[in-house]
Design a protein around this motif. Structure first.
Motif, short mmCIF file in Angstrom:
data_model
loop_
_atom_site.label_atom_id
_atom_site.label_comp_id
_atom_site.label_asym_id
_atom_site.label_seq_id
_atom_site.Cartn_x
_atom_site.Cartn_y
_atom_site.Cartn_z
N ASP A 1 23.92 -22.24 -38.92
CA ASP A 1 23.20 -23.12 -39.70
C ASP A 1 23.11 -24.53 -39.10
O ASP A 1 22.46 -25.32 -38.88
N LEU A 2 24.27 -24.92 -38.43
CA LEU A 2 24.45 -26.13 -37.92
C LEU A 2 23.88 -26.36 -36.87
O LEU A 2 23.11 -27.45 -36.25
N LEU A 3 23.79 -25.15 -35.91
CA LEU A 3 22.87 -25.26 -34.66
C LEU A 3 21.75 -25.22 -35.10
O LEU A 3 20.86 -25.89 -34.08
N SER A 4 20.90 -24.59 -36.18
CA SER A 4 19.75 -24.79 -36.58
C SER A 4 19.49 -25.77 -37.00
O SER A 4 18.32 -26.24 -36.77
N LEU A 5 20.17 -26.60 -37.59
CA LEU A 5 19.90 -27.93 -38.01
C LEU A 5 19.75 -28.88 -36.89
O LEU A 5 18.83 -29.71 -36.84
N GLY A 6 20.32 -28.77 -35.87
CA GLY A 6 20.10 -29.82 -34.40
C GLY A 6 18.87 -29.26 -33.85
O GLY A 6 18.14 -30.10 -33.67
N GLY A 7 18.45 -27.95 -33.84
CA GLY A 7 17.23 -27.52 -33.40
C GLY A 7 16.12 -28.00 -34.10
O GLY A 7 15.08 -28.24 -33.69
N GLY A 8 16.38 -27.91 -35.48
CA GLY A 8 15.23 -28.40 -36.36
C GLY A 8 15.02 -29.81 -36.21
O GLY A 8 13.86 -30.32 -36.26
N LEU A 9 16.01 -30.54 -36.12
CA LEU A 9 15.81 -32.43 -35.93
C LEU A 9 15.16 -32.53 -34.62
O LEU A 9 14.03 -33.43 -34.69
N VAL A 10 15.43 -31.64 -33.61
CA VAL A 10 14.52 -32.00 -32.35
C VAL A 10 13.10 -31.36 -32.47
O VAL A 10 12.24 -32.24 -31.86
N LEU A 11 12.87 -30.12 -32.95
CA LEU A 11 11.51 -30.07 -33.42
C LEU A 11 10.65 -30.83 -34.20
O LEU A 11 9.57 -31.08 -34.09
N LEU A 12 11.42 -31.43 -35.11
CA LEU A 12 10.88 -32.57 -36.37
C LEU A 12 10.26 -33.57 -35.34
O LEU A 12 9.37 -34.12 -35.46
N ALA A 13 11.39 -34.12 -34.42
CA ALA A 13 11.09 -35.36 -33.92
C ALA A 13 9.96 -35.09 -32.95
O ALA A 13 8.96 -36.02 -32.67
N ALA A 14 9.82 -33.82 -31.95
CA ALA A 14 8.85 -33.48 -31.19
C ALA A 14 7.64 -33.64 -31.72
O ALA A 14 6.42 -34.00 -31.42
N GLY A 15 7.57 -32.78 -33.03
CA GLY A 15 6.30 -32.55 -33.61
C GLY A 15 5.66 -33.69 -34.20
O GLY A 15 4.53 -33.98 -34.22
N THR A 16 6.60 -34.83 -34.75
CA THR A 16 6.09 -35.80 -35.20
C THR A 16 5.62 -36.83 -34.04
O THR A 16 4.56 -37.44 -34.20
N GLY A 17 6.29 -36.69 -33.02
CA GLY A 17 5.58 -37.55 -31.92
C GLY A 17 4.28 -36.88 -31.52
O GLY A 17 3.70 -37.84 -31.10
N LEU A 18 4.20 -35.53 -31.39
CA LEU A 18 3.08 -35.15 -30.86
C LEU A 18 1.98 -35.43 -31.73
O LEU A 18 0.64 -35.64 -31.56
N LEU A 19 2.03 -35.21 -33.23
CA LEU A 19 1.00 -35.76 -34.23
C LEU A 19 0.51 -37.18 -34.05
O LEU A 19 -0.48 -37.34 -34.34
N LEU A 20 1.64 -37.97 -33.91
CA LEU A 20 1.27 -39.49 -33.74
C LEU A 20 0.51 -39.85 -32.37
O LEU A 20 -0.41 -40.67 -32.55
N TRP A 21 0.95 -38.98 -31.35
CA TRP A 21 0.23 -39.13 -30.13
C TRP A 21 -1.39 -38.56 -29.99
O TRP A 21 -2.13 -39.41 -29.61
N SER A 22 -1.42 -37.40 -30.77
CA SER A 22 -2.73 -36.89 -30.71
C SER A 22 -3.60 -37.10 -32.00
O SER A 22 -4.78 -36.73 -32.49
#
Length: 818
Positions: free
Chosen positions: A378-399
């Motif tokens: 669950d802790l590893l998943s949390l780290g990956g989730g935060l990375v995906l959230l940041a990447a997804g938000t960045g892509l949505l802001l860019w596009s």
């Protein structure tokens, strides 16, 4: 066959056999998994077949309005237009206009068309439901909507036209462009009003038309099939929407079915441990789990495709009604259906991948003994989730802008959804610390959820994935829906009559018309025709709709207190009346006044500035005057006065019945006039909001499918988790827990899974919707609070209600393995 190939085939054959037997042994869990996979496959099949036959391409939409014609042209001299057409062109006459129809509730203005129903050039424009094509001046076809409105059928007599004439209904038809249209169809040689004739043209293959110089043909205008196709920007928005929906739907299917596999993984561990104890390798164990996903995915894909096609065929009238278009030349997009089935089968395998990956890693003794692992995934998943959230938000802001890329928009939406879902296990772990503060049922349910947090998070992921789509569609619907128009003709609720209609009615007719409406007053504007008012305070926002409206409201009216009340919606003040009495002007457009005076140009010559007072600021009505002066002031300035629009000022917006009664009065004056207008004149109230008209059939179908998936996924996810409580509930029943207590625990667990899952889904859906709204130039952000509240609260309530319903009163017999 080589030994390696033989081992591969034999291993998969054995894995499929074991998976089939395990699925049959655990029929309830397998049924829920099948439902999770079947529902998206079924819905996707119905959608792709509907898309292919209703609105898959812009050419279909154009055919609904133009048939097989490449060009529809109108001009005062159609013979001159014929001479410019390519050799071999086929033509057919067409008249489109409005006429007066006598109905049970009085006279109504309805659309009509005059053309040859049987001409091949009209193929696709009409659907003959009953009867035959009309012939002669005494026959007509009516649409199903008008037939229902008038209560007529084949052989009935109706009165229509200007002037009225008796017609026999010989056919019931539908107009392909809208099945809800109330209209008539008559032969081309028997039009029902003085609408301008048009010419439908079908070019020979490979030919095109070069329009003549407009100066040589009076009244020339045309609609070209090529000119009606989507622009590059519109196609880009469609591509972005399609990519977003497809990628989001794919992620939803994997998460929904993956949750089912994850929740049921504990039951399979003991069986896999027995297989491993018999000598199976880790690879063979993984194949057994993957075979289960492939088997269930294949069955769901086949069932979804077959039942989707059957549903489309049997629900054809309903689909036509929803789409507002007929199904013409129905075809099955075979490759699209095959693709949906293949994606569903692959989704089943992909959903089983994570349980398969961990299948052979645990010690056999631990699985046989039912020991729980202390995983920190669950802790590893949390780290990956935060990375995906940041990447997804960045892509949505860019596009998320008109210059963005639709691929990045779709990728950002999926990444944000996966990121939110990946954070669920850590949230469940954190929530477990609050169990001590809850009542008994909530405490036990939360501790069970935290103990098996990965399976609980998987169930939450299913709910979040389903609700994210519903939330995104709700926000986009609000952005595409009704908006307050920046260009109002008059104050909302007011009814405007053209001067021609007011002359036909006369003073007595105007009073009778006003009596049918919630009228406060009726004002006939008197407008100055030889005066111009320069802009004194120009705005820098040239493209702002309100600024454009202010440029149009520059007329000068001759009147008094009644005109002020008409335009401002309130009684005239003492200062305004005093300004009028002192040969001044009351100004309603703040861009026309400079300080305390206004300048007029009479016959292009500037006049002396008039004292003025501003009565309204920031409100612009394009069909109302920008200022008013008295008759004495107009005479002193030498203004030429003409009768203008008659306006019924209402104290509330009129109802549809009141407007129908008003139009009956107006239409009777036109039908009985010695010189009626070429087409009927009708009135309508100025709307307070304007429909954008951009919400398509497929959008409504997607919204319906998303709502269904949300409700089913929520209840199924809660049901899967309830099956995992079976052992604990059996222990509680053995020590005296009543069915009511067990029912409370099940309901509490359903709320703990679906409630947080709904909130996570709304968060994921909002980000994706915001990106799409930023990408599209035709949408503007509006928060649909009521819809979001319903999406957030309805699934948890329904899941809790259904989850606790089937609790048995007897003691459940079970074998504990943990």
């Amino acid at each position: 066959m080589s030994p390696a190939a033989s081992e591969f085939v034999g291993s998969w054959r054995t894995a499929l056999r074991i998976a089939r037997r395990a699925s049959w042994r655990h029929r309830r869990r397998s049924g829920l998994v099948l439902l999770m996979l079947f529902l998206p496959a079924f819905a996707a099949t119905v959608l792709v077949v509907s898309w292919a036959n209703l609105s898959g391409t812009s050419a279909q939409e154009i055919t609904f309005g133009m048939g097989r014609a490449d060009l529809i042209v109108e001009a005062d001299d159609l013979a001159a237009v014929r001479a410019t057409l390519p050799a071999g062109s086929r033509t057919a006459p067409l008249v489109q206009g409005h006429t007066v129809v006598h109905g049970p509730a009085g006279l109504r203005a309805r659309e009509y068309e005059a053309t040859d129903l049987t001409d091949p050039i009209n193929r696709g424009r009409y659907v003959l439901r009953a009867g035959r094509a009309p012939d002669g001046t005494a026959e007509a076809a009516v649409t199903r909507f008008l037939a229902a409105e008038l209560g007529v059928g084949l052989g009935s007599q109706i009165e229509a036209g200007m002037p009225q004439r008796r017609l026999t209904v010989v056919a019931v038809v539908d107009w392909s462009r809208s099945l809800r249209q109330a209209g008539l169809l008559v032969p081309a040689e028997a039009p029902l009003s003085g609408a301008r004739p048009q010419l439908m043209v079908e070019f020979p293959a490979g030919q095109s038309w070069s329009p003549p110089d407009p100066g040589t043909v009076a009244g020339l205008g045309w609609r070209d099939r090529r000119g009606m196709e989507l622009t590059a920007a519109e196609r880009a928005v469609e591509v972005a929407a399609a990519l977003l929906v497809a990628s989001f739907a794919g992620a939803q299917v994997v998460l929904l079915s993956g949750a089912a596999f994850m929740v049921g993984a504990r039951r399979q561990r003991r069986e896999l441990a027995l297989v491993a104890a018999a000598g199976a390798t880790a690879r063979q164990l993984r194949r057994i789990v993957l075979a289960g996903g492939l088997l269930l995915g294949g069955v769901a894909a086949a069932a979804g495709a077959v039942l989707g096609l059957v549903t489309f065929a049997s629900a054809r009238p309903v689909i036509e009604l929803i789409a507002n278009h007929p199904l013409i030349d129905v075809s099955v997009p075979v490759w699209s259906v095959v693709a949906v089935a293949a994606v569903t089968a692959m989704a089943g395998m992909l959903a089983a991948w994570l349980p398969a990956r961990t299948a052979g890693r645990r010690p056999v003794r631990a699985d046989l003994g039912g020991q729980r692992s202390r995983s920190r995934a669950d802790l590893l998943s949390l780290g990956g989730g935060l990375v995906l959230l940041a990447a997804g938000t960045g892509l949505l802001l860019w596009s998320g802008n008109p210059e963005g890329r639709p691929e990045a928009l779709a990728l950002g939406g999926v990444a944000e959804l996966l990121g939110v879902v990946a954070c669920a296990p850590a949230l469940v772990r954190a929530a477990g610390r609050l169990a001590a503060a809850l009542p008994l049922s909530g405490r036990l349910a939360l501790r069970h959820a935290a103990r098996y947090r990965l399976r609980t998070a998987a169930a939450m992921a299913a709910v979040a994935a389903a609700i994210a789509g519903s939330a995104a569609l709700a926000v986009v619907a609000a952005a595409r829906g009704d908006t307050a128009p920046a260009r109002l003709a008059a104050r909302p609720g007011q009814v405007l009559l053209p001067a021609e209609a007011a002359d036909l009615l006369g003073q007595d007719g105007l009073r009778r018309l006003a009596a049918t409406l919630p009228a406060r007053d009726i004002v006939v504007l008197a407008n100055a025709t030889n005066v111009a008012v320069p802009i004194e305070n120009p705005s820098d926002e040239r493209v702002d709709p309100a600024t454009l409206a202010s440029l149009e409201q520059r007329g000068v009216a001759i009147g008094g207190a009644e005109t002020i009340r008409l335009i401002t919606g309130r009684a005239a003040t003492t200062a305004e009346l005093a300004t009028l009495a002192n040969a001044g002007a009351v100004v309603f457009n703040d861009t026309l006044i400079a300080g305390d005076h206004v300048t007029l140009a009479v016959n292009t010559h500037p006049a002396a500035p008039l004292p003025a007072v501003l009565a309204a600021r920031g409100e612009y009505f394009v069909d109302l005057p920008g200022l008013v002066v008295t008759a004495a002031t107009a005479q002193r300035l030498g203004l030429t006065v003409a009768r203008g629009t008659a306006i019924v000022d209402t104290h509330r917006p009129p109802t549809a019945a009141e407007l129908a009664a008003a139009n009956d009065v107006l239409l009777r004056s036109q039908v009985n006039a010695a010189h009626p207008p070429a087409e009927p004149i009708t009135v309508a109230a100025v709307p307070a909001g304007a429909d954008s008209g951009r919400t398509t059939t497929m959008f409504y179908l997607l919204a319906a499918v998303s709502a269904m998936v949300t409700l089913v996924a929520s209840t199924v996810a809660a049901g899967l988790s309830a099956t995992e409580l079976h052992g604990d509930l059996a222990t509680m029943a053995a020590v005296g827990a009543t069915p009511r207590i067990r029912r409370k625990i099940i309901k509490a667990q359903a709320l703990l899974i679906v409630g947080p899952g709904a909130l996570l889904g709304v968060l994921a859906g909002l980000g994706t919707a915001a990106g799409f709204i930023g990408y599209s130039t035709e949408t503007h952000w509006q928060t649909p609070w009521s819809a979001l509240l319903l999406i957030t609260t309805a699934p948890p309530a329904l899941a809790a209600l259904i989850a606790g319903f089937p609790t048995r009163s007897g003691l459940p017999l079970t074998r504990r393995t943990t």
